[in-house]
Design an enzyme around this catalytic site. Structure first.
Site, mmCIF file in Angstrom:
data_model
loop_
_atom_site.group_PDB
_atom_site.id
_atom_site.type_symbol
_atom_site.label_atom_id
_atom_site.label_comp_id
_atom_site.label_asym_id
_atom_site.label_seq_id
_atom_site.Cartn_x
_atom_site.Cartn_y
_atom_site.Cartn_z
ATOM 1 N N ARG A 183 28.874 96.471 -23.020
ATOM 2 C CA ARG A 183 30.328 96.286 -22.870
ATOM 3 C C ARG A 183 30.746 95.529 -21.625
ATOM 4 N NH1 ARG A 183 31.473 102.530 -23.188
ATOM 5 N NH2 ARG A 183 29.380 102.438 -22.283
ATOM 6 N N ASP A 233 31.064 103.026 -26.739
ATOM 7 C CA ASP A 233 29.715 102.510 -26.541
ATOM 8 C C ASP A 233 29.128 102.059 -27.885
ATOM 9 O OD1 ASP A 233 27.088 102.087 -25.971
ATOM 10 O OD2 ASP A 233 26.786 103.992 -24.923
ATOM 11 N N CYS A 285 30.128 99.739 -17.136
ATOM 12 C CA CYS A 285 29.849 100.630 -18.263
ATOM 13 C C CYS A 285 28.600 101.431 -17.926
ATOM 14 C CB CYS A 285 29.725 99.847 -19.579
ATOM 15 S SG CYS A 285 28.418 98.609 -19.596
HETATM 16 P P1 4NP Z 1 26.678 99.798 -22.331
HETATM 17 O O1 4NP Z 1 25.803 100.374 -23.546
HETATM 18 O O2 4NP Z 1 26.980 100.962 -21.437
HETATM 19 O O3 4NP Z 1 27.901 99.251 -23.000
HETATM 20 O O4 4NP Z 1 25.811 98.747 -21.672
HETATM 21 C C1 4NP Z 1 24.620 101.104 -23.347
HETATM 22 C C2 4NP Z 1 23.444 100.449 -23.097
HETATM 23 C C3 4NP Z 1 22.270 101.155 -22.926
HETATM 24 C C4 4NP Z 1 22.294 102.544 -22.988
HETATM 25 C C5 4NP Z 1 23.496 103.191 -23.225
HETATM 26 C C6 4NP Z 1 24.657 102.470 -23.395
HETATM 27 N N1 4NP Z 1 21.094 103.283 -22.835
HETATM 28 O O5 4NP Z 1 21.152 104.509 -22.985
HETATM 29 O O6 4NP Z 1 20.056 102.705 -22.528
#
Ligand code: 4NP
Length: 171
Positions: free
Chosen positions: A19, A129, A13
């Site tokens: 995720r 997300d 992800c």
């Molecule tokens: P992930 O969610 O891609 O599902 O781990 C996110 C975690 C952190 C960030 C964006 C999405 N961020 O911008 O820091």
């Protein structure tokens, strides 16, 4: 026809804290529950490295724990060039992840990159997300991942039996 078995899967992800740690942790359990286990290399990573070295988001840890899955030992990392040769299957949680992964992959490795839900269930949808949302978004992501993990396990079992030449018919 020779079909290459899938012995390793990388879940990807953006941040590798919400995720993909869930996708890895839940699939690990589902695969083990089906009597599988150490025959598959499983890992997760992010296309971004902002959270490298961190535990999964506390909301992902919590929703997983509610369902008896412990993902607290995982640590975030960024996708590395060698992932494209090390992993037979690289599954992006959303289309942006898939686009970014394909841009990083060599032409030869591009075919290993797929949209997670599409590969698992045939439904070409994103796992959205949940980072800026509340607990309900994490619960919804968990449900999507749980269902997809069962489908992914069935698909990988089918590919394993085809590639080992076992009959997969229902006679
Ligand atoms: P992930 O969610 O891609 O599902 O781990 C996110 C975690 C952190 C960030 C964006 C999405 N961020 O911008 O820091």
């Amino acid at each position: 026809m020779s079909i290459k078995p899938i012995n390793s899967v990388l879940f990807v992800c953006l941040g590798n804290i919400c995720r993909s740690p869930l996708a890895e942790g839940v699939f690990r359990i589902v695969w083990a529950e089906r009597g599988r286990g150490r025959d598959m290399l499983l890992d997760s990573a992010g296309t971004g490295g902002w959270h490298a070295g961190e535990q999964p988001d506390r909301r992902s840890i919590a929703v997983a724990a509610t369902h008896g899955v412990d993902i607290s030992g995982q640590r975030a990392r960024k996708v590395r060039p060698e992932d494209f040769s090390r992993f037979d299957l690289i599954l992006g949680m959303d289309r942006a992840n898939v686009r970014d992964l394909k841009a990083l992959a060599s032409p030869a490795a591009r075919g290993r990159v797929h949209l997670y839900l599409d590969f698992a269930t045939g439904n070409a949808a994103d796992v959205p997300d949940p980072y800026y949302d509340g607990a309900e978004a994490f619960a919804s992501v968990y449900r999507m991942i749980r269902e997809a993990s069962e489908a992914l396990a069935k698909r990988l079992e089918a590919s394993a039996s085809l590639s080992s030449g076992q009959a997969s018919s229902t006679i």
